[in-house]
Design a protein around this motif. Sequence first.
Motif, short mmCIF file in Angstrom:
data_model
loop_
_atom_site.label_atom_id
_atom_site.label_comp_id
_atom_site.label_asym_id
_atom_site.label_seq_id
_atom_site.Cartn_x
_atom_site.Cartn_y
_atom_site.Cartn_z
N HIS A 1 0.83 -1.21 0.00
CA HIS A 1 0.00 0.00 0.00
C HIS A 1 0.87 1.27 0.00
CE1 HIS A 1 -3.46 2.53 0.66
NE2 HIS A 1 -2.88 3.07 1.72
N GLN A 2 1.93 1.28 0.78
CA GLN A 2 2.83 2.44 0.83
C GLN A 2 3.49 2.68 -0.53
OE1 GLN A 2 5.55 1.56 4.00
NE2 GLN A 2 4.09 2.10 5.60
N VAL A 3 3.88 1.62 -1.20
CA VAL A 3 4.49 1.76 -2.53
C VAL A 3 3.46 2.29 -3.52
CG1 VAL A 3 5.59 0.54 -4.45
CG2 VAL A 3 6.27 0.03 -2.10
N GLN A 4 2.23 1.79 -3.44
CA GLN A 4 1.17 2.29 -4.33
C GLN A 4 0.93 3.79 -4.11
OE1 GLN A 4 -1.82 -0.55 -3.07
NE2 GLN A 4 -1.66 -1.69 -5.00
N GLU A 5 0.91 4.21 -2.86
CA GLU A 5 0.72 5.63 -2.55
C GLU A 5 1.89 6.47 -3.06
OE1 GLU A 5 0.05 5.91 1.66
OE2 GLU A 5 -2.12 5.62 1.43
N GLY B 1 9.58 12.55 -11.43
CA GLY B 1 8.54 11.87 -10.68
C GLY B 1 7.99 10.67 -11.43
N ASN B 2 7.83 10.81 -12.73
CA ASN B 2 7.34 9.69 -13.53
C ASN B 2 8.38 8.57 -13.62
OD1 ASN B 2 4.70 10.50 -14.12
ND2 ASN B 2 5.40 11.81 -15.79
N ASP B 3 9.65 8.93 -13.76
CA ASP B 3 10.71 7.91 -13.78
C ASP B 3 10.76 7.15 -12.46
OD1 ASP B 3 11.42 8.59 -16.36
OD2 ASP B 3 13.22 9.71 -15.77
N GLY C 1 9.09 2.50 -9.12
CA GLY C 1 8.21 2.09 -8.03
C GLY C 1 7.25 1.00 -8.46
N GLN C 2 6.78 1.07 -9.70
CA GLN C 2 5.89 0.03 -10.22
C GLN C 2 6.63 -1.30 -10.31
OE1 GLN C 2 2.46 0.33 -10.91
NE2 GLN C 2 2.71 -1.89 -10.90
N TYR D 1 15.53 1.22 -4.15
CA TYR D 1 16.80 1.95 -4.07
C TYR D 1 16.89 2.92 -5.25
CZ TYR D 1 21.62 3.27 -4.52
OH TYR D 1 22.76 4.02 -4.66
N PHE D 2 16.55 2.44 -6.44
CA PHE D 2 16.63 3.28 -7.62
C PHE D 2 15.63 4.44 -7.54
CE2 PHE D 2 16.27 3.97 -12.35
CZ PHE D 2 17.54 4.49 -12.49
N CYS D 3 14.46 4.19 -6.96
CA CYS D 3 13.47 5.26 -6.78
C CYS D 3 14.06 6.42 -5.97
CB CYS D 3 12.24 4.75 -6.05
SG CYS D 3 11.21 3.63 -6.99
N GLN D 4 14.67 6.07 -4.84
CA GLN D 4 15.22 7.14 -4.00
C GLN D 4 16.43 7.79 -4.64
OE1 GLN D 4 18.21 7.19 -1.77
NE2 GLN D 4 18.92 5.43 -2.92
N PHE D 5 17.15 7.06 -5.47
CA PHE D 5 18.27 7.64 -6.21
C PHE D 5 17.76 8.65 -7.24
CE2 PHE D 5 21.03 7.65 -9.94
CZ PHE D 5 22.22 8.08 -9.38
#
Length: 122
Positions: free
Chosen positions: A7-11, A65-67, A72-73, A92-96
């Motif tokens: 759920h957190q990842v979806q948000e 944000g889209n990347d 995240g998906q 990890y890549f999301c936060q990078f």
Amino acid sequence: MSEDVIHQVQEAIASSRKWAETGWPVTFGPRNVEVSSLKQAQSLPKNFVFRLEALNYWNQAKLTGNDAADSGQKALDALKNSNVSAADNALYFCQFIEKPFAENAKTWLPLYEAFKEKRAGV
């Protein structure tokens, strides 16, 4: 991984895709004119000296944000398939990806840190 993490990842994905829309306070030029979203940047007068800078900033926020949301998906798909290692890599890549906007976006870094703690059993 728990439904809570999913759920957190979806948000985070939804939030990340709307960074340029929901925005945050950012100022431009020596007069510190606040332009807090892509919509505001687009509505600036054509003769506003820092219009292009504001447009560039918010367009970059949208693309970034889209990347991050795309990664995240991948994390979400991995979590749903119980592939925690692949989810870790994607988060990890999301936060990078988020780093240039992390101070304001506050989306992926807190999630990644909480994910690591949960994975470590802290």
